[in-house]
Design an enzyme around this catalytic site. Sequence first.
Site, PDB file in Angstrom:
ATOM      1  N   GLU A 118     -27.530  34.384  12.963  1.00 49.93           N
ATOM      2  CA  GLU A 118     -28.157  33.418  14.103  1.00 49.93           C
ATOM      3  C   GLU A 118     -29.555  32.992  13.338  1.00 49.93           C
ATOM      4  O   GLU A 118     -30.261  33.791  12.529  1.00 49.93           O
ATOM      5  CB  GLU A 118     -28.578  34.248  15.177  1.00 49.93           C
ATOM      6  N   GLU A 185     -26.068  26.360  20.441  1.00 47.15           N
ATOM      7  CA  GLU A 185     -25.937  27.095  21.468  1.00 47.15           C
ATOM      8  C   GLU A 185     -26.968  26.529  22.790  1.00 47.15           C
ATOM      9  O   GLU A 185     -28.124  26.633  22.358  1.00 47.15           O
ATOM     10  CB  GLU A 185     -25.802  28.568  21.851  1.00 47.15           C
TER      11      GLU A 185
HETATM   12  O1  KIV Z   1     -20.994  36.066  20.102  1.00 45.11           O
HETATM   13  C1  KIV Z   1     -20.456  35.096  20.553  1.00 45.11           C
HETATM   14  O2  KIV Z   1     -19.410  34.911  21.044  1.00 45.11           O
HETATM   15  C2  KIV Z   1     -21.042  33.775  19.964  1.00 45.11           C
HETATM   16  C3  KIV Z   1     -20.654  32.597  20.757  1.00 45.11           C
HETATM   17  C4  KIV Z   1     -21.537  32.223  21.868  1.00 45.11           C
HETATM   18  C5  KIV Z   1     -20.624  31.380  19.980  1.00 45.11           C
HETATM   19  O3  KIV Z   1     -21.826  33.837  19.125  1.00 45.11           O
END
Ligand code: KIV
Length: 257
Positions: A118, A185
């Site tokens: 991320e 997201e």
């Molecule tokens: O952890 C997860 O499920 C994700 C999705 C929201 C893409 O990163």
Amino acid sequence: MLPTDLVQYKKKSQKIIALTAWDSISGSIAENADVDLVLVGDSLAMVCLGYKSTLPLTLENIIHHTNAVSRGFKKKFEEQPLLVADMPFLTYQCGEDKAVEFAGKIIQNTYAKAVKVEGAEPEIQKVISRLVRMGIPVMGHLGLTPQSYLNLGLKKQGKSLESQEKIRREASILEKLGCFSIVLEHIPEPLAKELQSSLTIPTIGIGAGNYCDGQVRVTADLLGLNDDQPPFCQPIIQGKKLLKDKLKEWVTSQRLN
Ligand code: KIV
């Protein structure tokens, strides 16, 4: 399928469909649905392990669950969906060496062919660059980044011009660093649309409107298995209610026999 094959999907305007999985049953269900990609997301911390956020998830947890997911795949190896595993909190925030070691452990000990990280802060940029150069494919993740919820909350990102500009800049950096795709997201649809056309790597949206190169959903949200539903995912069935009601019916019927 290799991570780089996803770029071909974009070139051919072929939509990429991805679902999350957390164990062998959800892995088998996702594979059976013919998705292109299965993400063992750190959302499994809430979906499967009962935590309140993604932060408690460990490297050992993600390896354990990624292996469970791949044991649920039934297709021939070459025909299986691309398996991507999230790097848990603190496995890539503490420097490049640790990140290579931990991502390497995921790749070495599971069938995942890529990891997802991320954000794109300067420290994360160095990590991504190093992982890519060391042969570990990286999927980026911008917008709402749940591992930063203590700072950013779990709200829509990219609402202000400043925040939009940051996401634009970071998306372009992630592409230059060699990410093979980016999850977007919970950002405004016009921004996601703009990024879809400006980037050569695929954008995979969740709560980012209809114009991304692909869509990813947390399978438990889609099946209505969670108590807390995100605003951007309408469940296709009320799975939890259905299962609870049916099991209660069965237990009651057994008592009457
Ligand atoms: O952890 C997860 O499920 C994700 C999705 C929201 C893409 O990163």
